[in-house]
Enzyme design. Structure first.
Site, PDB file in Angstrom:
ATOM      1  N   THR A  42      31.429 -33.068  10.970  1.00  0.00           N
ATOM      2  CA  THR A  42      31.339 -31.858  11.788  1.00  0.00           C
ATOM      3  C   THR A  42      29.959 -31.219  11.691  1.00  0.00           C
ATOM      4  O   THR A  42      29.367 -30.823  12.696  1.00  0.00           O
ATOM      5  CB  THR A  42      32.406 -30.837  11.343  1.00  0.00           C
ATOM      6  OG1 THR A  42      33.709 -31.371  11.630  1.00  0.00           O
ATOM      7  CG2 THR A  42      32.241 -29.512  12.066  1.00  0.00           C
ATOM      8  N   HIS A 431       1.235 -13.836  -1.746  1.00  0.00           N
ATOM      9  CA  HIS A 431       1.092 -12.664  -0.877  1.00  0.00           C
ATOM     10  C   HIS A 431       0.283 -13.041   0.355  1.00  0.00           C
ATOM     11  O   HIS A 431      -0.708 -13.765   0.253  1.00  0.00           O
ATOM     12  CB  HIS A 431       0.369 -11.542  -1.633  1.00  0.00           C
ATOM     13  CG  HIS A 431       0.099 -10.331  -0.796  1.00  0.00           C
ATOM     14  ND1 HIS A 431       1.070  -9.414  -0.498  1.00  0.00           N
ATOM     15  CD2 HIS A 431      -1.048  -9.909  -0.191  1.00  0.00           C
ATOM     16  CE1 HIS A 431       0.542  -8.462   0.253  1.00  0.00           C
ATOM     17  NE2 HIS A 431      -0.743  -8.732   0.457  1.00  0.00           N
TER      18      HIS A 431
END
Length: 452
Positions: A42, A431
């Site tokens: 599935t 960052h």
């Protein structure tokens, strides 16, 4: 084809089954895997992968359609979508992955047999293919037959009543769509269709959407649905469909199509599981720490064993069972299994929730204080860490925000490795990234958050 024999027989070639077959083959076990459908189950064929393809296409369409409304100074002509072409692209991805899974099983030495399996006894399975039947006798058998959508008796699948499988195969957009069930499947698909311009109404019997998630995590999703023009009816029960309307106990809803997503059931009927008299937990097969059922030599993995019905859980179980059958000293001992809801924004939960374990506290870092979230115009949401007061051990991490699913591995790894707040707080995070929110949540718990 003559009757066959093997060491390990796997019924079902979904994520759990095919991973079990690959690992078993790698370990030198004579393995046969049976499925009446294409490898991948599935998830690959009509679930996880196709739905994410539709979600991506819908997001791209919506991004272009609303570009002129944002602050970026971008404008674009009104986009159009050829849904048939989109579906063909999605089908191409599925086909490539089908071939990949088949190739990996073959490379590992596992034999794939196409057909429908049915137990004759605890060691023998009959497989029907093209009207002919063969028998496979195995020393060990794994039930990995997966799950199927739950059908409502007053809204049977067919015609304008869609299962999730049917919805992913549409080649023409309906004008209006009613989604019965406000869980993750209904909201993932409902959001995608709303972004493509369909008038979507969600009908949820519980008092709020995503009732298995805590309110803090679902609040940004509810707000986004409202912004997308999705009507959400909570505490409402669907009753019937007629004349282009879904009738509920709160009134009628305009609906050219109705998508029913009220849950999934284990796919055990028709394969003879009941004849083995296995011990069950409700409709699910009860298993031990090795995923072995109440009958020696019969294992069960994935959705047939109950919640959480997640492909990656089935994969991990399949790998473990193969190693156990090969004689390795392994057992199911996972501290955390991540769950992702691919709504907009996305939700990730892993480990303990706030208040779930005695002696714990939680700390959040809002993404509106995160530079990367700001530059992507997606400031909604937060990252939360649940930690034990006595030793600062991290027991749970949750998040809601744009594309937070990509941080789920980091969340799970932190819990599996037994990280403390100090470990994550002292780890340098790149960052500008949203992942900094995890570090900041830990620093906030320690009393010295830097950016809030």
């Amino acid at each position: 084809m003559p009757d066959l024999k093997c060491k390990l027989l796997i019924i079902g070639a979904g994520p759990g089954g095919y991973v079990c077959a690959i690992r078993a083959g790698q370990l030198g076990l004579d393995t046969i895997i049976v499925d009446e459908s294409a490898p991948g189950g599935t998830c690959l064929n009509v679930g996880c992968i196709p739905s994410k393809a539709l979600i991506h296409a819908a997001e791209e369409f919506h991004r272009i359609a609303t570009a002129g409304q944002g602050p970026l100074g971008i404008s674009a002509a009104a986009p159009e979508i050829d849904l048939a072409r989109t579906v063909a692209w999605k089908d191409g991805i599925v086909s490539r992955l089908n071939s990949g899974v088949s190739g990996l099983m073959k490379k590992a030495g596992a034999r794939f047999v196409a057909g429908r399996a049915r137990f004759l006894d605890g060691k023998t399975v009959a497989v029907t293919q093209a009207g002919e039947e063969i028998q496979i006798r195995a020393e060990q058998i794994v039930i990995a037959s997966g799950s199927a959508p739950v059908e409502l008796p007053f809204l049977p699948f067919g015609g304008d009543i869609l299962s999730s499988t049917d919805a992913l195969a549409l080649t023409k957009l309906p004008q209006s769509l009613a989604v019965v069930g406000g869980g993750y499947i209904g909201l993932e698909l409902g959001t995608a269709f709303a972004k493509l311009g369909v008038k979507v109404t969600v009908v949820e019997a519980e008092g709020r959407i995503l009732p298995t998630y805590d309110r803090a995590l679902t609040a940004p999703v509810a707000k986004r649905l409202e912004a997308l023009g999705v009507t959400v009816m909570t505490g409402a029960k669907a009753e019937a469909f007629a004349g282009g309307q879904l009738h509920t106990d709160q009134g009628a809803v305009e609906a050219e199509k109705v998508l029913v997503t009220v849950g999934r059931r284990p796919r055990t009927q028709g394969i003879g599981v009941e004849e083995l008299a296995l011990t069950l937990d409700g409709p699910f097969v009860r298993i031990d720490q090795h995923c072995q059922s109440s009958m020696r030599g019969i294992y069960a993995i994935g959705d047939v064993t109950g919640e959480p019905m997640l492909a990656h859980r089935a994969m991990a179980q399949g790998e473990m069972v193969a190693e156990h059958v090969a004689g390795h000293a392994v057992e199911w001992d996972k501290r955390a299994i991540p769950a992702v809801c691919f709504t907009d924004p996305e939700i990730v939960t892993c480990g303990a929730l706030p208040g779930e374990v005695e002696g714990t506290k939680s700390s959040e870092f809002p993404l509106m204080a995160n530079g990367r979230a700001m530059t992507c115009e997606r400031e909604e949401g937060f990252i939360r860490v649940v930690w034990r007061e006595s030793d600062h051990a991290v027991l749970g991490i949750q998040a809601v925000g744009a594309q937070v699913s990509e941080m789920s591995a980091a969340f799970t790894l932190a819990i599996e490795m037994g990280c403390c707040l100090e470990d994550i707080g002292a780890t340098i995070h790149a960052h500008p990234t949203q992942s900094e929110g995890l570090q900041e949540a830990c620093l906030r718990a320690l009393g010295h958050a830097l950016h809030i």
